[in-house]
Motif scaffolding. Sequence first.
Motif, PDB file in Angstrom:
ATOM      1  N   GLU A 142      24.649  43.212  41.900  1.00 47.37           N
ATOM      2  CA  GLU A 142      25.711  42.293  41.479  1.00 47.37           C
ATOM      3  C   GLU A 142      25.439  41.793  40.069  1.00 47.37           C
ATOM      4  N   VAL A 143      26.435  41.959  39.206  1.00 48.66           N
ATOM      5  CA  VAL A 143      26.355  41.476  37.833  1.00 48.66           C
ATOM      6  C   VAL A 143      27.682  40.804  37.485  1.00 48.66           C
ATOM      7  N   ALA A 144      27.699  40.083  36.387  1.00 48.66           N
ATOM      8  CA  ALA A 144      28.933  39.446  35.940  1.00 48.66           C
ATOM      9  C   ALA A 144      29.876  40.498  35.353  1.00 48.66           C
ATOM     10  N   PRO A 145      31.179  40.274  35.344  1.00 52.29           N
ATOM     11  CA  PRO A 145      32.104  41.209  34.688  1.00 52.29           C
ATOM     12  C   PRO A 145      31.818  41.278  33.189  1.00 52.29           C
ATOM     13  N   PRO A 146      32.027  42.433  32.571  1.00 55.44           N
ATOM     14  CA  PRO A 146      31.749  42.593  31.144  1.00 55.44           C
ATOM     15  C   PRO A 146      32.914  42.197  30.240  1.00 55.44           C
ATOM     16  N   VAL A 147      34.026  41.736  30.835  1.00 53.42           N
ATOM     17  CA  VAL A 147      35.224  41.419  30.053  1.00 53.42           C
ATOM     18  C   VAL A 147      35.873  40.154  30.602  1.00 53.42           C
ATOM     19  N   THR A 148      36.818  39.624  29.849  1.00 50.21           N
ATOM     20  CA  THR A 148      37.695  38.565  30.341  1.00 50.21           C
ATOM     21  C   THR A 148      39.135  39.014  30.124  1.00 50.21           C
ATOM     22  N   GLY A 149      40.052  38.398  30.857  1.00 49.87           N
ATOM     23  CA  GLY A 149      41.458  38.769  30.732  1.00 49.87           C
ATOM     24  C   GLY A 149      41.909  39.659  31.876  1.00 49.87           C
ATOM     25  N   ARG A 150      43.037  40.322  31.648  1.00 42.03           N
ATOM     26  CA  ARG A 150      43.663  41.162  32.681  1.00 42.03           C
ATOM     27  C   ARG A 150      43.407  42.636  32.355  1.00 42.03           C
ATOM     28  N   TRP A 151      42.830  43.368  33.316  1.00 41.53           N
ATOM     29  CA  TRP A 151      42.429  44.754  33.110  1.00 41.53           C
ATOM     30  C   TRP A 151      42.850  45.601  34.308  1.00 41.53           C
ATOM     31  N   THR A 152      42.923  46.920  34.088  1.00 44.34           N
ATOM     32  CA  THR A 152      43.206  47.863  35.165  1.00 44.34           C
ATOM     33  C   THR A 152      42.076  48.878  35.228  1.00 44.34           C
ATOM     34  N   ALA A 153      41.641  49.186  36.451  1.00 48.52           N
ATOM     35  CA  ALA A 153      40.532  50.117  36.660  1.00 48.52           C
ATOM     36  C   ALA A 153      41.023  51.554  36.752  1.00 48.52           C
ATOM     37  N   LEU A 154      40.226  52.464  36.216  1.00 48.26           N
ATOM     38  CA  LEU A 154      40.471  53.902  36.309  1.00 48.26           C
ATOM     39  C   LEU A 154      39.151  54.587  36.661  1.00 48.26           C
ATOM     40  N   ASN A 155      39.222  55.737  37.301  1.00 44.72           N
ATOM     41  CA  ASN A 155      38.011  56.501  37.628  1.00 44.72           C
ATOM     42  C   ASN A 155      36.968  55.596  38.276  1.00 44.72           C
ATOM     43  N   SER A 156      37.335  54.976  39.357  1.00 45.73           N
ATOM     44  CA  SER A 156      36.482  53.975  39.988  1.00 45.73           C
ATOM     45  C   SER A 156      35.632  54.541  41.115  1.00 45.73           C
ATOM     46  N   PRO A 157      34.377  54.081  41.238  1.00 42.24           N
ATOM     47  CA  PRO A 157      33.544  54.498  42.376  1.00 42.24           C
ATOM     48  C   PRO A 157      34.010  53.900  43.695  1.00 42.24           C
ATOM     49  N   ALA A 158      34.971  52.973  43.652  1.00 46.39           N
ATOM     50  CA  ALA A 158      35.536  52.440  44.893  1.00 46.39           C
ATOM     51  C   ALA A 158      36.325  53.518  45.636  1.00 46.39           C
ATOM     52  N   ASP A 159      36.759  54.563  44.912  1.00 47.03           N
ATOM     53  CA  ASP A 159      37.560  55.626  45.508  1.00 47.03           C
ATOM     54  C   ASP A 159      36.749  56.878  45.817  1.00 47.03           C
ATOM     55  N   ALA A 216      27.649  40.550  27.837  1.00 47.57           N
ATOM     56  CA  ALA A 216      26.477  40.939  28.617  1.00 47.57           C
ATOM     57  C   ALA A 216      26.695  40.547  30.075  1.00 47.57           C
ATOM     58  N   VAL A 217      26.391  41.454  30.996  1.00 49.69           N
ATOM     59  CA  VAL A 217      26.642  41.204  32.415  1.00 49.69           C
ATOM     60  C   VAL A 217      25.501  40.449  33.084  1.00 49.69           C
ATOM     61  N   ALA A 218      24.411  40.236  32.351  1.00 47.71           N
ATOM     62  CA  ALA A 218      23.260  39.513  32.890  1.00 47.71           C
ATOM     63  C   ALA A 218      22.318  39.192  31.738  1.00 47.71           C
ATOM     64  N   PHE A 255      27.214  49.227  41.578  1.00 48.06           N
ATOM     65  CA  PHE A 255      27.344  47.873  41.052  1.00 48.06           C
ATOM     66  C   PHE A 255      28.465  47.145  41.776  1.00 48.06           C
ATOM     67  N   THR A 256      28.494  45.842  41.607  1.00 51.26           N
ATOM     68  CA  THR A 256      29.639  45.028  41.998  1.00 51.26           C
ATOM     69  C   THR A 256      29.731  43.886  41.004  1.00 51.26           C
ATOM     70  N   TRP A 257      30.951  43.579  40.564  1.00 50.49           N
ATOM     71  CA  TRP A 257      31.145  42.501  39.609  1.00 50.49           C
ATOM     72  C   TRP A 257      31.376  41.189  40.351  1.00 50.49           C
ATOM     73  N   ARG A 258      30.641  40.179  39.967  1.00 51.42           N
ATOM     74  CA  ARG A 258      30.724  38.882  40.622  1.00 51.42           C
ATOM     75  C   ARG A 258      32.150  38.331  40.523  1.00 51.42           C
ATOM     76  N   GLY A 259      32.733  37.990  41.667  1.00 52.09           N
ATOM     77  CA  GLY A 259      34.075  37.445  41.693  1.00 52.09           C
ATOM     78  C   GLY A 259      35.174  38.478  41.643  1.00 52.09           C
ATOM     79  N   VAL A 260      34.816  39.735  41.423  1.00 52.86           N
ATOM     80  CA  VAL A 260      35.806  40.818  41.317  1.00 52.86           C
ATOM     81  C   VAL A 260      35.530  41.922  42.322  1.00 52.86           C
ATOM     82  N   GLY A 261      34.268  42.230  42.541  1.00 59.56           N
ATOM     83  CA  GLY A 261      33.902  43.357  43.387  1.00 59.56           C
ATOM     84  C   GLY A 261      33.944  44.647  42.590  1.00 59.56           C
ATOM     85  N   VAL A 262      34.468  45.700  43.190  1.00 60.80           N
ATOM     86  CA  VAL A 262      34.633  46.986  42.510  1.00 60.80           C
ATOM     87  C   VAL A 262      36.106  47.361  42.605  1.00 60.80           C
ATOM     88  N   PRO A 263      36.889  47.123  41.559  1.00 61.92           N
ATOM     89  CA  PRO A 263      38.323  47.431  41.634  1.00 61.92           C
ATOM     90  C   PRO A 263      38.571  48.929  41.786  1.00 61.92           C
TER      91      PRO A 263
END
Length: 283
Positions: A71-88, A145-147, A260-268
Amino acid sequence: MSIRKAVPLAMELSWLVLFALVISEFFTDLPGPGWATTFLPAAVVFVLMAATTTLQARASAPRGEPRPPVEVAPPVTGRWTALNSPADKAPSHGTHVYGQTYAIDIVADPETGEGGAPARPAFRRLWPVFRRNRAFPAFGAPLLAVADAVVVGASDGQRDHLGRNSLPALAYLMLVEGNVRSVLGAHRVVGNHVVLDLGGGTYAMYAHLRRGSLRVRAGDTVRSGQEIAAVGNSGNTTEPHLHFQLMDGPDLDDARGVPFTWRGVGVPANGETFTVGEQPAPV
């Protein structure tokens, strides 16, 4: 030399042999029919390339059960869309090489008119073939930085090329430029990038950074949430975006992917839009 380092070298040599065969057919008068002097040897080279690609993928694949997600913090702020995700699926990018097993791509996708940011351009079939980077809201977005970590690798001297979000440009990228970048090595595939040592045998890699945007260098210590660079369009990319991954070592040719998993977001998942608020400024 380990197999994971030897296989990329074999691939590069295979490409060099293929290019030499093609050039020799045009500029020399080799005896025998064309199929024997060019196409037959080229077929052998392609078989060799396919074999080395398979070996490279197997050499880089995780062994046994995957490590628990870090678990790490997200590397960005704002509104984003995931592509090529390990969640799939894993490997998320269709390969284990360069530690990409659990990598994710994200693109800025603000609401129309949000903060004055432009909407993300739609993919086009034919025209415009290329787009300027400023047309994409991700370009220049700050990366955090995510950590708490130590910078162990940083590079930002490669150019940001035009966006390739059309069919002709995508074909060019896949058939020509992408293959050339693969021959030249990992640094040309990931483009400008930074690698952070998070401790515990875990490393974070941010790829495709904007040229000249790095705010850190190797040896620096960073705090979670600290701005370290900006999103760019360098390396093997179709449009400005962030490629993020965790891995078990700092060497891309030798690393294996870490979940990985992003804190507060998970893996989109692919196509999933998520929003991250402002993170606290580092103390």
